[in-house]
Enzyme design. Structure first.
Site, PDB file in Angstrom:
ATOM      1  N   PHE A 106       0.811  -1.225   0.000  1.00  0.00           N
ATOM      2  CA  PHE A 106       0.000   0.000   0.000  1.00  0.00           C
ATOM      3  C   PHE A 106       0.840   1.268   0.000  1.00  0.00           C
ATOM      4  O   PHE A 106       0.337   2.347  -0.275  1.00  0.00           O
ATOM      5  CB  PHE A 106      -0.957  -0.004   1.200  1.00  0.00           C
ATOM      6  CG  PHE A 106      -0.439   0.697   2.427  1.00  0.00           C
ATOM      7  CD1 PHE A 106       0.536   0.114   3.218  1.00  0.00           C
ATOM      8  CD2 PHE A 106      -0.909   1.950   2.772  1.00  0.00           C
ATOM      9  CE1 PHE A 106       1.026   0.761   4.334  1.00  0.00           C
ATOM     10  CE2 PHE A 106      -0.426   2.613   3.887  1.00  0.00           C
ATOM     11  CZ  PHE A 106       0.549   2.017   4.669  1.00  0.00           C
ATOM     12  N   LYS A 107       2.131   1.160   0.311  1.00  0.00           N
ATOM     13  CA  LYS A 107       2.958   2.365   0.354  1.00  0.00           C
ATOM     14  C   LYS A 107       3.038   3.072  -1.000  1.00  0.00           C
ATOM     15  O   LYS A 107       3.333   4.255  -1.070  1.00  0.00           O
ATOM     16  CB  LYS A 107       4.337   2.034   0.907  1.00  0.00           C
ATOM     17  CG  LYS A 107       4.249   1.693   2.382  1.00  0.00           C
ATOM     18  CD  LYS A 107       5.576   1.589   3.058  1.00  0.00           C
ATOM     19  CE  LYS A 107       5.411   1.465   4.566  1.00  0.00           C
ATOM     20  NZ  LYS A 107       4.695   0.235   4.981  1.00  0.00           N
ATOM     21  N   ASP A 108       2.734   2.341  -2.072  1.00  0.00           N
ATOM     22  CA  ASP A 108       2.683   2.978  -3.392  1.00  0.00           C
ATOM     23  C   ASP A 108       1.647   4.098  -3.457  1.00  0.00           C
ATOM     24  O   ASP A 108       1.826   5.065  -4.196  1.00  0.00           O
ATOM     25  CB  ASP A 108       2.311   1.951  -4.469  1.00  0.00           C
ATOM     26  CG  ASP A 108       3.439   0.959  -4.735  1.00  0.00           C
ATOM     27  OD1 ASP A 108       4.621   1.335  -4.595  1.00  0.00           O
ATOM     28  OD2 ASP A 108       3.128  -0.196  -5.092  1.00  0.00           O
TER      29      ASP A 108
END
Ligand SMILES: *Cc1c(COP(=O)(O)O)cnc(C)c1O
Length: 491
Positions: A106-108
């Site tokens: 999810f860091k994208d």
């Protein structure tokens, strides 16, 4: 405007807050006022349009044209599929899949946006300055930051990871990153040594004038930057709209959110979305065996003096949860003097205790729980058997904490579990969960997981072995500063 949680900086523009990341003498930036919205105005918009409208509220000095252009990252092909944040129904709950971006975590969602915000801010405030981004990583952040900053003009990024301390897939992801402006360094030491060394370099260089540094600046892609939090608020607005549209809740009814938490950035974004006027219900903070946060909600004491466990959910193996500072600042009624006191205690003794009123407000806003290693495996098995849905170990922590929450409270409110990584990123642990006991290498695990589940390996994890490797620098923690000077700053 933005202000510091410790009262030591006020009236900073969004650009200043983003360039600085944090207040050099300590303290994190929060918006002076939380913008209020009417969520119905957002119905029918695309993800990109929601992102555009929300981000504008917090970035007044960025041009409309700029925001329209950069929110394009949320379209195909950077994120696969028609929107980057899908809520899928799994039994009685929704699962918000935030891992359809370039690195399958999810860091994208934030790190595909931060480089644009940082670049625009630097070009406006310090034209002609080149930026060196330094990031210490225990796994997911490094690759997401490399992908985000790759080929951004005027920017260079160096990622430090502990040699032997990240998974084979994570290491391979990092060392196969393309882009002339990206570099990776394997540090002979553990993650804490990496992080401490990078922080020291940061402190010694950050105070220097850009002119002295040959028109170069140092910055970080760390999750304390407001430019990383803001893009995360967007997907909570979007998720509420999606769940209403799917008919899972009535328009205006509450929606609970369950978040696997480490540095507290993701769940804090949900809190801000709720403050803006999105009708979110309970926010449920899920920890793994490093349960410093769930203990805090029990006792009001933040106690970081405790054993540190390496778990199957490594991105949540954190004892100092940076963004928690913003939350308790809000819960104290924005009392900076109290925050200063708490963080002084934390620095001196490794713990602090909040007053009863602050604790009560914390408990009104959030519920917390945790899951151990056995429970992670058991819930992965359960979701697979009952729903044929494959949870990664981080998401599994959230699923277990949610199950406990429902058993305890009987709360019938529809809930969304935030899924933070593709199960293929942690294929070995997921296989153990669904009951595969053959010995497999990290690489075979991807294939075996695909065979056993019928799920497809994400494109960006496929063929990692065939991709060309870049040169990996190696050094001891105490050599980091010298390496940076020689290779990146003096040139
Ligand atoms: C970073 C990360 C988390 C923790 O998110 P925070 O915003 O730091 O609380 C959870 N799961 C995965 C897979 C992550 O990469």
């Amino acid at each position: 405007m933005y202000q510091s949680t410790r009262g030591n900086m006020n009236n900073q523009s969004a650009m200043q807050a983003i360039v600085q990341g944090m207040v050099p003498s300590g303290g994190l930036y929060v918006p002076t006022e939380i913008p209020q919205i009417e969520w119905r105005d957002y119905q029918g918009l695309t993800y990109r349009e929601v992102a555009e409208k929300i981000m504008k509220l917090y970035l007044p000095e960025f041009s409309d044209e700029f925001i329209r252009r950069v929110t394009k990252v949320y379209d195909y092909p950077v994120f696969d599929g028609e929107n980057p944040a899908r809520t899928v129904a799994v039994g009685d709950v929704g699962v918000l899949e935030l891992w359809h971006g370039p690195t399958a975590a999810f860091k994208d969602m934030a790190l595909q946006m931060l480089p644009f915000l940082l670049k625009e801010s630097i070009d406006t405030l310090y034209p002609g300055t080149e930026v060196l981004i330094l990031t210490a990583t225990s796994g997911d952040t490094g690759k997401a930051a490399l992908e985000g900053f790759k080929d951004v003009e005027g920017m260079h990024i160096v990622v430090f990871y502990p040699e032997g301390g990240v998974s084979a897939v994570q290491e391979r992801q990092m060392i196969t990153t393309e882009g002339k402006n990206t570099a990776v360094v394997a540090v002979k030491g553990n993650f804490d040594q990496c992080q401490t060394a990078v922080k020291e370099v940061f402190a010694s260089f950050a105070q220097m004038d850009p002119a002295e540094l040959n028109h170069k600046m140092i910055s970080s892609a760390n999750s304390i930057n407001w430019g990383r939090l803001l893009p995360q608020i967007v997907y909570y607005v979007w998720t509420y709209l999606s769940v209403v549209e799917q008919g899972k809740i009535e328009a205006g009814s509450p929606l609970n959110i369950v978040v696997p938490t480490g540095n507290f950035g993701n769940i804090l974004a949900a809190y801000y979305a709720k403050q803006m006027g999105i009708p979110l219900g309970n926010l449920i903070c899920a920890s793994n065996k490093n349960n410093v946060l769930s203990d805090f909600f029990q006792t009001g004491v933040y106690e970081s003096n405790r054993p540190f466990y390496l778990t199957m959910a490594p991105s949540m193996d954190i004892l100092i949860s940076s963004n928690f500072e913003r939350f308790i600042y809000e819960m104290s009624g924005r009392d900076a003097a109290k925050v200063v006191g708490w963080f002084k205690d934390l620095a001196q003794s490794g713990s602090f205790k909040v007053d009863p009123q602050t604790l009560q407000r914390c408990r009104e806003q959030m519920v917390a729980g945790w899951a151990d290693e056995k429970q992670i495996l058991a819930i992965i098995a359960k979701y697979f058997q009952e729903h044929h849905y494959v949870l990664d170990p981080h998401t599994a922590v959230a699923a277990k904490v949610y199950e406990d929450y429902v058993n305890k409270t009987g709360d019938p409110t529809y809930s969304v579990i935030v899924s933070t990584a593709s199960p293929f990123k942690f294929a070995g642990s997921v296989l153990a969960g669904i009951g595969n006991h053959e010995q497999v290498t990290d690489w075979q695990a991807l294939e075996v997981l695909a065979e056993k589940t019928g799920w497809e390996i994400p494109n960006n994890l496929r063929n990692l072995l065939e991709r060309p490797e870049k040169e990996v620098f190696k050094c001891n923690p105490e050599q980091i500063s010298e390496l940076l000077r020689q290779r990146f700053l003096d040139s």
